[in-house]
Design an enzyme around this catalytic site. Sequence first.
Site, PDB file in Angstrom:
ATOM      1  N   HIS A  26     -14.309   0.848  16.420  1.00 21.40           N
ATOM      2  CA  HIS A  26     -14.356   1.716  15.231  1.00 21.40           C
ATOM      3  C   HIS A  26     -12.928   2.127  14.860  1.00 21.40           C
ATOM      4  O   HIS A  26     -12.083   2.343  15.741  1.00 21.40           O
ATOM      5  CB  HIS A  26     -15.206   2.959  15.513  1.00 21.40           C
ATOM      6  CG  HIS A  26     -15.469   3.753  14.276  1.00 21.40           C
ATOM      7  ND1 HIS A  26     -14.541   4.615  13.760  1.00 21.40           N
ATOM      8  CD2 HIS A  26     -16.522   3.766  13.427  1.00 21.40           C
ATOM      9  CE1 HIS A  26     -15.023   5.151  12.642  1.00 21.40           C
ATOM     10  NE2 HIS A  26     -16.230   4.654  12.418  1.00 21.40           N
ATOM     11  N   GLU A  68     -15.905  -2.012   7.661  1.00 20.92           N
ATOM     12  CA  GLU A  68     -15.679  -0.600   7.351  1.00 20.92           C
ATOM     13  C   GLU A  68     -14.259  -0.414   6.820  1.00 20.92           C
ATOM     14  O   GLU A  68     -13.320  -0.214   7.608  1.00 20.92           O
ATOM     15  CB  GLU A  68     -15.859   0.244   8.618  1.00 20.92           C
ATOM     16  CG  GLU A  68     -17.278   0.252   9.141  1.00 20.92           C
ATOM     17  CD  GLU A  68     -17.616   1.617   9.725  1.00 20.92           C
ATOM     18  OE1 GLU A  68     -18.620   2.179   9.299  1.00 20.92           O
ATOM     19  OE2 GLU A  68     -16.865   2.123  10.561  1.00 20.92           O
ATOM     20  N   SER A  70     -18.800   5.944   3.732  1.00 21.38           N
ATOM     21  CA  SER A  70     -19.385   6.853   2.740  1.00 21.38           C
ATOM     22  C   SER A  70     -20.717   6.355   2.172  1.00 21.38           C
ATOM     23  O   SER A  70     -21.005   6.563   0.991  1.00 21.38           O
ATOM     24  CB  SER A  70     -18.380   7.145   1.614  1.00 21.38           C
ATOM     25  OG  SER A  70     -17.233   7.797   2.136  1.00 21.38           O
ATOM     26  N   GLU A 122     -11.650   4.814  13.979  1.00 20.37           N
ATOM     27  CA  GLU A 122     -11.164   6.066  14.579  1.00 20.37           C
ATOM     28  C   GLU A 122     -10.701   5.833  16.015  1.00 20.37           C
ATOM     29  O   GLU A 122      -9.756   6.472  16.483  1.00 20.37           O
ATOM     30  CB  GLU A 122     -12.260   7.144  14.500  1.00 20.37           C
ATOM     31  CG  GLU A 122     -12.393   7.668  13.083  1.00 20.37           C
ATOM     32  CD  GLU A 122     -13.776   8.165  12.713  1.00 20.37           C
ATOM     33  OE1 GLU A 122     -14.602   8.406  13.610  1.00 20.37           O
ATOM     34  OE2 GLU A 122     -14.041   8.291  11.501  1.00 20.37           O
ATOM     35  N   ASN A 130     -23.896   6.607  13.001  1.00 23.44           N
ATOM     36  CA  ASN A 130     -22.758   6.905  13.866  1.00 23.44           C
ATOM     37  C   ASN A 130     -22.497   8.409  13.800  1.00 23.44           C
ATOM     38  O   ASN A 130     -21.908   8.898  12.841  1.00 23.44           O
ATOM     39  CB  ASN A 130     -21.530   6.113  13.395  1.00 23.44           C
ATOM     40  CG  ASN A 130     -20.301   6.440  14.223  1.00 23.44           C
ATOM     41  OD1 ASN A 130     -20.397   7.073  15.269  1.00 23.44           O
ATOM     42  ND2 ASN A 130     -19.136   6.010  13.760  1.00 23.44           N
ATOM     43  N   GLY A 169     -15.520   8.507   5.525  1.00 19.14           N
ATOM     44  CA  GLY A 169     -15.452   9.970   5.485  1.00 19.14           C
ATOM     45  C   GLY A 169     -14.734  10.507   4.258  1.00 19.14           C
ATOM     46  O   GLY A 169     -14.374  11.676   4.209  1.00 19.14           O
ATOM     47  N   LYS A 181     -20.563  10.118  15.678  1.00 15.42           N
ATOM     48  CA  LYS A 181     -19.196  10.498  16.095  1.00 15.42           C
ATOM     49  C   LYS A 181     -19.280  11.670  17.083  1.00 15.42           C
ATOM     50  O   LYS A 181     -20.185  11.682  17.906  1.00 15.42           O
ATOM     51  CB  LYS A 181     -18.353  10.803  14.861  1.00 15.42           C
ATOM     52  CG  LYS A 181     -18.475   9.682  13.808  1.00 15.42           C
ATOM     53  CD  LYS A 181     -17.496   9.772  12.687  1.00 15.42           C
ATOM     54  CE  LYS A 181     -17.729   8.593  11.745  1.00 15.42           C
ATOM     55  NZ  LYS A 181     -16.719   8.481  10.714  1.00 15.42           N
TER      56      LYS A 181
HETATM   57  P1  PGA Z   1     -18.904   7.834   6.864  1.00 11.09           P
HETATM   58  O1  PGA Z   1     -18.513   7.148   8.275  1.00 11.09           O
HETATM   59  O2  PGA Z   1     -20.274   7.314   6.503  1.00 11.09           O
HETATM   60  O3  PGA Z   1     -18.882   9.300   7.133  1.00 11.09           O
HETATM   61  O4  PGA Z   1     -17.862   7.388   5.879  1.00 11.09           O
HETATM   62  C1  PGA Z   1     -18.844   5.818   8.534  1.00 11.09           C
HETATM   63  C2  PGA Z   1     -18.290   5.400   9.875  1.00 11.09           C
HETATM   64  O5  PGA Z   1     -17.205   5.879  10.250  1.00 11.09           O
HETATM   65  O6  PGA Z   1     -18.907   4.602  10.590  1.00 11.09           O
END
Ligand code: PGA
Length: 252
Positions: free
Chosen positions: A97, A169, A214, A99, A11, A175, A13
């Site tokens: 997601h 998630e 992460s 976000e 992903n 993140g 983003k």
């Molecule tokens: P990250 O993001 O691996 O940077 O924690 C995962 C995601 O948001 O799908």
Amino acid sequence: MSERQPLIAANWKMHKTVAEAEAFLGDFLPRIDDDIAAEVLICPPFLALRVAAEHCLRSRVRVAAQNMHFEADGAFTGEVSAQMLREAGVDAVLLGHSERRRYFGETDEALALKVPAALNARLQPILCVGEAGDERDRGETETVLRRQLEADLAEVPDSELPEVVVAYEPIWAIGTGRTATPDQAEEAIDHLRQLVTTRDPEAGERIRIIYGGSVSAENAAELLGREGIDGALVGGASLDQASFADIVMAAS
Ligand code: PGA
């Protein structure tokens, strides 16, 4: 031993221009052996989808979008439909997601329409669910996961549930560098699988449920070594081709 094929998805983003996406794939694709066990997906921003799909055409890697609208067309300024994504060579789509839920008002009501719309257009939906840190602290993880999963899959016929991928998630792990432990991830995923099994036992066996939050080249093997974890959705660590290739190999 589970029959489910592992899925590793990148992903990106809002990262990478078209030129950067091309440079990534030019380096990444030769690193991926033809006989890898895992299915690999790259989710670039909308503008890089077509170019990414063209680059991936003769590889094992497929391309996914990060969002879509549930209508085929209409007066929805700034939106993109499943049919438009298909035409660009896209095979799958991230939906819900955290976000998008948090910053862009994505609701379970919209997701209940988006998941079947994706399936109808032959786009594989990757539905993201997960609890916030304070919800986990209050012991509400299972309640939140149940609420999201039941609402978002409400309009999907039981026979099509195995075509959906669910990404667990936990928001507190995205993140932050704070990965869920393999036990925490497996426990939540087991709960999600149980919810699907209650609806349809065969779908519960076949649906793939992956972990995101992460994931890195360092912790991937431990997480992916767990029987119940069918793959990973990778954010930050997917932006570097060497580190993402290491994660893909950890699943093979
Ligand atoms: P990250 O993001 O691996 O940077 O924690 C995962 C995601 O948001 O799908």
